[in-house]
Design an enzyme around this catalytic site. Structure first.
Site, PDB file in Angstrom:
ATOM      1  N   PRO A 295       0.824  -1.249   0.084  1.00 55.97           N
ATOM      2  CA  PRO A 295       0.077  -0.031  -0.008  1.00 55.97           C
ATOM      3  C   PRO A 295       0.847   1.417   0.061  1.00 55.97           C
ATOM      4  O   PRO A 295       1.892   1.411   0.630  1.00 55.97           O
ATOM      5  CB  PRO A 295      -0.836  -0.254   1.489  1.00 55.97           C
ATOM      6  N   ARG A 297      -0.844   4.783  -1.458  1.00 57.35           N
ATOM      7  CA  ARG A 297      -2.030   5.871  -1.219  1.00 57.35           C
ATOM      8  C   ARG A 297      -2.866   5.617   0.121  1.00 57.35           C
ATOM      9  O   ARG A 297      -3.125   6.479   0.817  1.00 57.35           O
ATOM     10  CB  ARG A 297      -2.860   5.966  -2.604  1.00 57.35           C
ATOM     11  N   CYS A 364       0.154  28.971 -16.108  1.00 51.98           N
ATOM     12  CA  CYS A 364      -0.386  29.259 -17.335  1.00 51.98           C
ATOM     13  C   CYS A 364      -0.996  28.130 -18.301  1.00 51.98           C
ATOM     14  O   CYS A 364      -0.383  27.763 -19.157  1.00 51.98           O
ATOM     15  CB  CYS A 364       0.726  30.020 -18.110  1.00 51.98           C
ATOM     16  N   TYR A 393       0.954  11.110  -4.218  1.00 57.38           N
ATOM     17  CA  TYR A 393       0.879  11.302  -5.588  1.00 57.38           C
ATOM     18  C   TYR A 393       0.494  12.829  -6.089  1.00 57.38           C
ATOM     19  O   TYR A 393      -0.040  13.070  -6.876  1.00 57.38           O
ATOM     20  CB  TYR A 393      -0.077  10.177  -6.499  1.00 57.38           C
TER      21      TYR A 393
END
Length: 439
Positions: A295, A297, A364, A393
């Protein structure tokens, strides 16, 4: 307030003077933002510890004989996180020479370092051989390169990465298990690899697969586990070999918005894998392998919060914009995956959300939109806003686009604040540059 459940477990709403403020780990977010500047990333150790405990408790309950956890460094890795991994006595997954250098700086035991990579360079392989306990082999060419190096250096344990042909339900850019994926070996190539390892006496000990990141239903894991177990039967029949270790990767998802709540707990994911593996091995008369989960995340995402300052507000034909001092450069996920997030104002977070709002960054690109069409109270310039579930992430995929300087990162533990990554400076941006010679 449902949205508050997305924040770290130590989050509270603190009354102060005439207002109330978001507080994490005993610290008011407005004061942290003033002290360290914005954008600011905050990691709460208590939440990290609780997520790891959920995995360990579930494994102890459903697969008690032999199991372990590998933290996926690609989710977010720095020296402090690597040290946390070491303190917890779990493994660290590194991808390439750069992440391996962080593991070395944290002085992890090499047996607790695992290396991934779809196309490992010569430098990656050298660092892995000297600094890791396990290398996950992605392709046959890599196996040949490792065999050539065995002449001069003993190799760490090798696992073969299976491409099971079964993805999980997630964004197509983060599916990894389908037959068209660039990752891993198909079953026929796995059998070739086993024969090659036996022929050259390579230290093959495990089988690995991964189907994708941020999925919410464990069902598709069943077919991949069956593919892996059927393949192990073929390995035993043809070569008399079965893996000591089976790793079905990781990728369990987390709730990012209130619409994702309630979310299936980590235990449901672990129980599904454990029960299917136990039943599958019994049916095929196979010994139970050591189970290693990866694991990333689901360990670290909820522990992280990003805090921004509102620099301007803008009303366009059909939108109210809050323009923030960070965005695409520190969190590219909305642009890459249409990832959805939620947010709360730091001051008086319980104000009634009445206004459909778009949160944009300073860069931008029209794609520099962190959140679209989120109900918020009417916020003004110089207010702080906090985005939860920002621990995975984001910084690991950040950039210096438009000359952006990477934000400061702080670690909250036992009511103490530790600066674990300083804010980048303009001088940092020039460190790799050399001027043209004078004419």
């Amino acid at each position: 307030m449902k949205r508050l459940a997305l924040f770290p477990i130590s989050t509270k709403i603190e009354p102060r003077a005439d207002h109330h403020y978001l507080n994490i780990g005993g610290h008011a977010l407005d004061q942290l933002a003033e002290d360290y500047g914005t954008p600011l990333y905050i990691y709460d150790r208590a939440t990290l510890d609780a997520s790891l405990a959920a995995y360990q408790d579930a494994l102890a309950k459903h697969y008690p004989d032999s199991a372990g956890i590998t933290y996926a460094g690609k989710a977010y890795l720095c020296l402090a996180v690597a040290q946390w991994v070491d303190q917890q006595n779990i493994w660290l997954d590194c991808t390439g020479e750069g992440e391996l250098s962080i593991a070395a700086a944290a002085e992890l035991e090499r047996e607790n370092v695992l290396v991934h990579g779809v196309n490992k360079s010569a430098g990656d392989l050298s660092s892995a051989i000297s600094g890791a306990g396990t290398i996950v082999v992605d392709n046959l060419a890599e196996l040949e390169r490792l065999q050539a190096r065995q002449i001069n250096s003993p190799l760490p344990n090798l696992w073969l990465r299976l491409r099971p042909g079964e993805p999980v339900d997630t964004h197509q850019h983060i599916q990894t298990g389908q037959e068209s994926s660039k990752f891993g070996l198909n079953p026929a190539e796995i059998l070739q690899a086993v024969a090659y390892c036996q022929q050259h006496n390579l230290p093959l000990t495990g089988l690995h697969f991964h189907q994708g990141s941020h999925f919410h239903e464990p069902g598709p894991l069943a077919a991949a586990l069956d593919t892996a177990l059927d393949l192990i039967l073929s390995m035993r029949k043809e070569y008399g070999w079965v893996p000591d270790v089976l790793s079905p990767g990781g990728g369990w998802g987390v709730p990012y918005t209130e619409d994702d709540l309630p979310h299936q707990p980590i235990e449901n994911y672990v129980r599904f894998i454990a029960e299917h593996l136990v039943e599958g091995c019994k049916k095929r008369d196979l010994p139970l392998p050591h189970l290693q989960l990866e694991p990333g995340r689901s360990l670290v995402a909820q522990a992280g919060v990003a805090v921004y300052r509102i620099g301007a507000t803008k009303e366009t034909a059909d939108r109210r914009w809050l323009l923030l001092d960070g965005g695409l450069a520190d969190n590219p996920r909305p642009a890459l995956y249409d990832a959805a997030y939620s947010a709360l104002p730091v001051r008086d977070p319980e104000r009634e959300p009445t206004t459909a709002t778009w949160l944009g960054g300073p860069y931008c690109e029209s794609g520099d939109t962190l959140i679209s069409n989120l109900l918020l109270p009417k916020l003004e310039t110089d207010e702080f806003i906090a985005i939860p579930v920002s621990g995975a992430y984001q910084l690991s995929m950040g950039s210096n686009y438009n000359g952006a300087r990477k934000p400061a990162v702080i670690w909250l533990e036992n009511e103490a604040v530790h600066l674990i990554q300083r804010r980048e400076t303009s001088l940092d941006l020039l460190q790799r540059d050399n001027p043209l010679p004078q004419s």
